[in-house]
Motif scaffolding. Structure first.
Motif, short mmCIF file in Angstrom:
data_model
loop_
_atom_site.label_atom_id
_atom_site.label_comp_id
_atom_site.label_asym_id
_atom_site.label_seq_id
_atom_site.Cartn_x
_atom_site.Cartn_y
_atom_site.Cartn_z
N ASP A 161 0.84 -1.20 0.00
CA ASP A 161 0.00 0.00 0.00
C ASP A 161 0.88 1.25 0.00
N ASN A 162 2.07 1.13 -0.56
CA ASN A 162 3.00 2.26 -0.54
C ASN A 162 3.08 2.98 -1.88
N PHE A 163 3.00 4.29 -1.80
CA PHE A 163 3.07 5.12 -2.99
C PHE A 163 4.13 6.19 -2.81
N VAL A 164 4.67 6.64 -3.91
CA VAL A 164 5.59 7.76 -3.80
C VAL A 164 5.28 8.76 -4.92
N LEU A 165 5.40 10.04 -4.57
CA LEU A 165 5.08 11.11 -5.51
C LEU A 165 6.21 12.14 -5.52
N LEU A 166 6.46 12.69 -6.69
CA LEU A 166 7.39 13.81 -6.79
C LEU A 166 6.58 14.99 -7.29
N LYS A 167 6.70 16.13 -6.56
CA LYS A 167 5.94 17.31 -6.95
C LYS A 167 6.81 18.53 -6.86
N LYS A 168 6.47 19.53 -7.66
CA LYS A 168 7.10 20.84 -7.45
C LYS A 168 6.50 21.38 -6.17
N HIS A 169 7.36 21.91 -5.30
CA HIS A 169 6.85 22.38 -4.02
C HIS A 169 6.41 23.84 -4.11
N VAL A 170 5.12 24.07 -3.88
CA VAL A 170 4.61 25.43 -4.01
C VAL A 170 4.34 26.02 -2.63
N GLY A 171 4.55 25.25 -1.60
CA GLY A 171 4.25 25.72 -0.25
C GLY A 171 3.26 24.77 0.39
N GLU A 172 3.09 24.92 1.69
CA GLU A 172 2.24 23.96 2.39
C GLU A 172 0.78 24.05 1.98
N VAL A 173 0.42 25.21 1.41
CA VAL A 173 -0.95 25.38 0.93
C VAL A 173 -1.28 24.28 -0.09
N ASP A 174 -0.26 23.98 -0.90
CA ASP A 174 -0.45 22.97 -1.94
C ASP A 174 -0.74 21.60 -1.34
N PHE A 175 -0.11 21.34 -0.21
CA PHE A 175 -0.38 20.06 0.45
C PHE A 175 -1.84 19.96 0.84
N GLU A 176 -2.37 21.10 1.25
CA GLU A 176 -3.79 21.12 1.61
C GLU A 176 -4.64 20.63 0.45
N ARG A 177 -4.30 21.17 -0.74
CA ARG A 177 -5.06 20.79 -1.94
C ARG A 177 -4.93 19.28 -2.17
N VAL A 178 -3.67 18.80 -2.12
CA VAL A 178 -3.41 17.39 -2.40
C VAL A 178 -4.11 16.50 -1.38
N PHE A 179 -4.00 16.89 -0.10
CA PHE A 179 -4.54 16.01 0.93
C PHE A 179 -6.06 16.09 1.01
N GLN A 180 -6.57 17.25 0.62
CA GLN A 180 -8.03 17.33 0.56
C GLN A 180 -8.56 16.33 -0.45
N LYS A 181 -7.87 16.28 -1.59
CA LYS A 181 -8.30 15.35 -2.63
C LYS A 181 -8.09 13.91 -2.15
N ALA A 182 -6.91 13.66 -1.56
CA ALA A 182 -6.61 12.32 -1.06
C ALA A 182 -7.66 11.91 -0.05
N HIS B 23 -5.53 15.37 8.70
CA HIS B 23 -6.48 16.15 7.93
C HIS B 23 -7.62 15.18 7.67
N GLY B 24 -8.47 15.05 8.64
CA GLY B 24 -9.53 14.06 8.52
C GLY B 24 -8.95 12.67 8.41
N ARG B 25 -9.17 12.05 7.28
CA ARG B 25 -8.67 10.69 7.10
C ARG B 25 -7.27 10.66 6.50
N MET B 26 -6.65 11.84 6.47
CA MET B 26 -5.33 11.90 5.84
C MET B 26 -4.37 12.57 6.81
N GLY B 27 -3.39 11.81 7.30
CA GLY B 27 -2.41 12.40 8.19
C GLY B 27 -1.11 12.64 7.45
N TYR B 28 -0.42 13.72 7.77
CA TYR B 28 0.87 13.91 7.11
C TYR B 28 1.90 14.56 8.02
N ALA B 29 3.16 14.37 7.66
CA ALA B 29 4.26 14.94 8.42
C ALA B 29 5.37 15.32 7.46
N ILE B 30 5.97 16.46 7.74
CA ILE B 30 7.08 16.90 6.90
C ILE B 30 8.38 16.51 7.60
#
Ligand code: C2E
Ligand code: CA
Ligand code: CA
Length: 758
Positions: free
Chosen positions: A400-421, A473-480
């Motif tokens: 169940d492991n995934f890896v992604l490479l993204k251009k980093h636009v700031g933590e706001v972007d993570f919000e977008r990604v994790f909201q979708k996730a 973030h609800g059902r999505m937890g993250y750590a930098i």
């Protein structure tokens, strides 16, 4: 196509071309050889024809001469019998149409097939007659004889008496005889011959259908022979030479040959049309070319096939090497290759590597089956890869492991990604699993041109961060990722490498911390067994550090059991044997230990082995166990009660405690988490604590406040009706010796606040 592969195809191409060129050379050579052979054959055929004609003519002369000898000495003018005899004799052997005599004055007497005697002279034969009377054998060109009504060749031989010519004997042979020979000559009827004189004029013309009509001689044809060929032939005819040529005259390309006859300086002139003579070789050449072309085509087809098979093999290999078989997405190898490309393109941009997984995905596999597990992974992969933008990469690493490479636009972007996730995960879990999934993601932020970690190192760091996910973030937890995590990881690795030997070497010690009954003269009403790790080199290691690690790697089951047994031994050997009345001893049980299949059996067995009466041992479970699987926990508590254990709920208030849940839990003790007494006091907190306390009172649950460090709190708690306090304000956890001393001193004695504080 890789270098070596391309080289093979170039070599094959060159070889194919060489083969074609060689084949063409061989075919041309074969053509030339066959041409030569044909010419040779025609030359021979010409000679042969000349030989046959020579034979025929000399035979005629021979017989005519014999008759001349026979008639000599007779006056054939007066006695015509000799003429008839000569005719008869010649008719027997030859096909002469007429036979006659000529006297020295040129007067003629001849007899034809009508058997009549004729005296008329033959027109246009003066020259020939003179030659014959001069003693020569003469053969005339073809002439038309009006009386005979035929084209004839006339043979003349001299009649000699006593060494002198007295006249000539002649015979008219139908031209047909010679024509038959020249028309039906060799080369399977494909060629034909003429008899020509030295000027190239026809003497006897072939009847072959291809012969030229209306022409006087061989030079009188359209189109004309090439001038150089014509002059060459003219010269050779005058000199009596043989010759052969290829010429474009005679309708199509022709092969010419001529060979001299023994009479009159005549020649056999042979013509064969090249197209006919070379038909065989042409078929052969066309056949060979067809074979060669097919061979070359086959060769290239083969090369193409090899190329094609190679290509599909390579593609299959690439698919195998670069594609995750379950999801069809990029695998790690391909991710590394593609990521390197992107990072090379944007060396100064900031990127983030995201390492995600599903929390306790194993449970999904166990509960719903592998197929459902795979299905969820495939769906999730499709969702994530569907949300990828340009210069973003996604790979499925397996499980169940995934890896992604993204251009980093700031933590706001993570919000977008994790909201979708979060949306995706919620959707999936609700639709297929009745709400079970939770995602976790670790993030590593970096700039390719700074720092020199490899991609794998960085993925490792993202993974490290994933393991330490706190923020949710609800059902999505993250750590930098932070560098402390790396240090943490190092420590963890060290702890893990040492834990087994530590257990064997009894480096784990059990300490005890008393619980003070604040409503009853601050007596010791119980105590908690807390583990300590005393390393030979690094001193004491805090359980706050190693317990979470052991909980993750499962070692906690061994440690909990060890602590439980050590505690029971102490309780039995030190407490039960020394005192008539003993306080309750509590021991911590982690979630993993509790869920172990042999949990009841082992704990009960130890409790019984040390003869500890029921109701004296309390097991502490963290609140998360109780809330996550509420029903299961209730069953555990009931079973533990039946086996004589007391149960407490530890760390109450540290997580998502719900007072409602508390209502249904038949626990004996509630331990108020130490975090309530940290930081500034405020009214809100007081109200909450007050309510918890009054509620536990109503539910007949004892309440112990943990981590209390000051008198004010103790007093406050006492006023609120809290049963007990476990905190530094009364005592720190102590080793066996210290604890026994402490207990002896305080036994039955009022413990003054702060007296044993440190
Ligand atoms: P816990 O079960 O909540 O244990 C109470 C912790 O609070 C202990 O930390 C104790 O030393 C600390 N404490 C007590 N009074 C005060 C105070 O006035 N102020 C402060 N700041 N702290 C106080 P400790 O011993 O470091 O243990 C930490 C945690 O490790 C425990 O929290 C428990 O969750 C776990 N733990 C300890 N021993 C075991 C064990 O044998 N098995 C398991 N599964 N977990 C254990
Ligand atoms: Ca505890
Ligand atoms: Ca606690």
């Amino acid at each position: 196509m890789k270098g070596s592969g391309r080289r093979i195809y170039i070599i094959a191409g060159v070889m194919g071309s060489i083969f074609v060129v060689l084949s063409i050379v061989v075919i041309l050579y074969m053509g030339e050889m066959s041409n030569r052979e044909t010419k040779d054959y025609i030359r021979k055929a010409t000679d042969q024809t000349a030989y046959v004609i020579d034979g025929y003519i000399s035979e005629n002369f021979h017989i005519l001469s014999a008759s001349a000898v026979y008639v000599s000495g007779h006056d054939f003018k007066t006695d015509t019998r000799y003429l008839y005899r000569a005719q008869e004799a010649l008719k027997e052997n030859l096909s002469f149409l007429a036979v006659g005599f000529i006297d020295l004055n040129g007067n003629c007497l001849w007899v034809g097939s009508d058997n009549e005697i004729h005296t008329n002279t033959i027109i246009g034969q003066y020259e020939n007659i003179q030659k014959a009377l001069g003693g020569e054998n003469v053969l005339s060109k073809t002439v038309h004889d009006a009386y005979l009504e035929a084209d004839v060749n006339i043979y003349y031989v001299p009649i000699i008496e006593n060494g002198a010519v007295v006249g000539a004997l002649f015979g008219a042979d139908e031209e047909e005889s010679l024509k038959n020979i020249v028309s039906n000559t060799v080369f399977a009827g494909r060629g034909f011959a003429h008899i020509i004189d030295q000027n190239g004029d026809y003497v006897v013309r072939s009847d072959h259908p291809d012969r030229l009509i209306g022409a006087k001689g061989i030079f009188d044809v359209e189109p004309k022979l090439k001038p150089e060929i014509q002059s060459e032939i003219e010269k050779n005819l005058l000199l009596g030479n043989k010759g052969d040529y290829e010429a474009t005259s005679y309708k199509t390309k022709g092969l010419l040959a001529y060979s001299p006859l023994s009479f009159n300086n005549w020649y056999v002139f042979y013509v064969a049309q090249k197209s006919q003579t070379t038909a065989g070789i042409r078929t052969m050449i066309v056949g060979s070319i067809a074979i060669i072309v097919s061979a070359v085509l086959l060769f290239f087809l083969l090369i193409y096939l090899i190329y094609y098979i190679n290509k599909s093999n390579r593609m299959a290999l690439e698919k195998f090497a670069f594609e995750d078989p379950l999801t069809g997405e990029r695998n790690l190898s391909k991710f590394l290759i593609d990521a390197r490309e992107i990072l090379k393109q944007f060396p100064n941009d900031t990127f983030s590597l995201l390492y995600g997984d599903i929390k306790s995905f194993q449970v999904v596999n166990d509960q719903f089956g592998r197929d459902t597990g795979d299905f969820i992974i495939r769906k999730l992969s499709a969702y994530i890869s569907g949300g990828m933008r340009e210069h973003e990469l996604f790979a499925h690493l397996g499980g169940d492991n995934f890896v992604l490479l993204k251009k980093h636009v700031g933590e706001v972007d993570f919000e977008r990604v994790f909201q979708k996730a979060e949306r995706d995960i919620t959707m999936l879990s609700e639709k297929y699993l009745q709400g079970k999934l939770e995602g976790r993601c670790g993030i590593y932020i970096f700039c390719p041109s700074k720092g020199n970690y490899t991609l794998l190192d960085m993925i490792d760091r993202a993974n490290e961060a994933r393991k330490r996910v706190r923020k949710t973030h609800g059902r999505m937890g993250y750590a930098i990722f932070t560098e402390e995590m790396q240090e943490q990881k190092r420590i963890e690795a060290e702890i893990e490498s040492r834990m087994d030997s530590a257990l064997r070497n009894r480096e784990f010690k059990v300490f005890f911390q008393p619980k003070i009954d604040i409503q009853n003269n601050d007596r010791v009403m119980g105590f908690e067994a807390l583990v300590r790790w005393r390393t030979p080199d690094k001193g004491m290691v805090s359980p706050g550090l190693f317990i979470p690690i052991f909980e993750r790697n499962g070692f906690i089951t061994k440690l909990d059991l060890y602590v439980f047994e050590e505690a029971c031994r102490f309780y039995s050997e030190e407490m039960l044997s020394s005192f008539s009345r003993v306080p309750v001893m509590s021991v911590n049980v982690s979630r993993v230990s509790m869920l172990h299949s042999a949990f009841f059996e082992r704990y009960t067995e130890i409790k019984n082995r040390y003869n500890i009466p029921d109701g004296l041992i309390e097991l502490e479970f963290t609140e998360s166990i109780a809330f996550e699987d509420h029903e299961l926990f209730m069953n555990y508590v009931a079973a533990l009660h039946a086996n004589g254990f007391l149960c407490s709920l530890d760390d109450f208030g540290s997580g998502f405690s719900s007072l409602n849940v508390l209502m249904n839990l038949n626990i004996d003790v509630l331990k108020l988490d130490g975090s309530f007494f940290l930081g500034q006091d405020n009214l809100r907190r007081t109200i909450i604590i007050k309510n918890i306390i009054s509620m536990t009172k109503d539910l007949n649950i004892k309440i112990v406040a943990e981590g209390v460090e000051n008198t004010a709190h103790v007093n406050e708690l006492r006023e609120m009706g809290c049963d007990a306090v476990q905190g530094y304000i009364f005592a720190r956890p102590m080793d066996v010796r210290s604890f026994m001393n402490y207990y002896r001193k305080t036994l039955g004695i009022h413990v003054y606040q702060g007296k044993h504080a440190l």
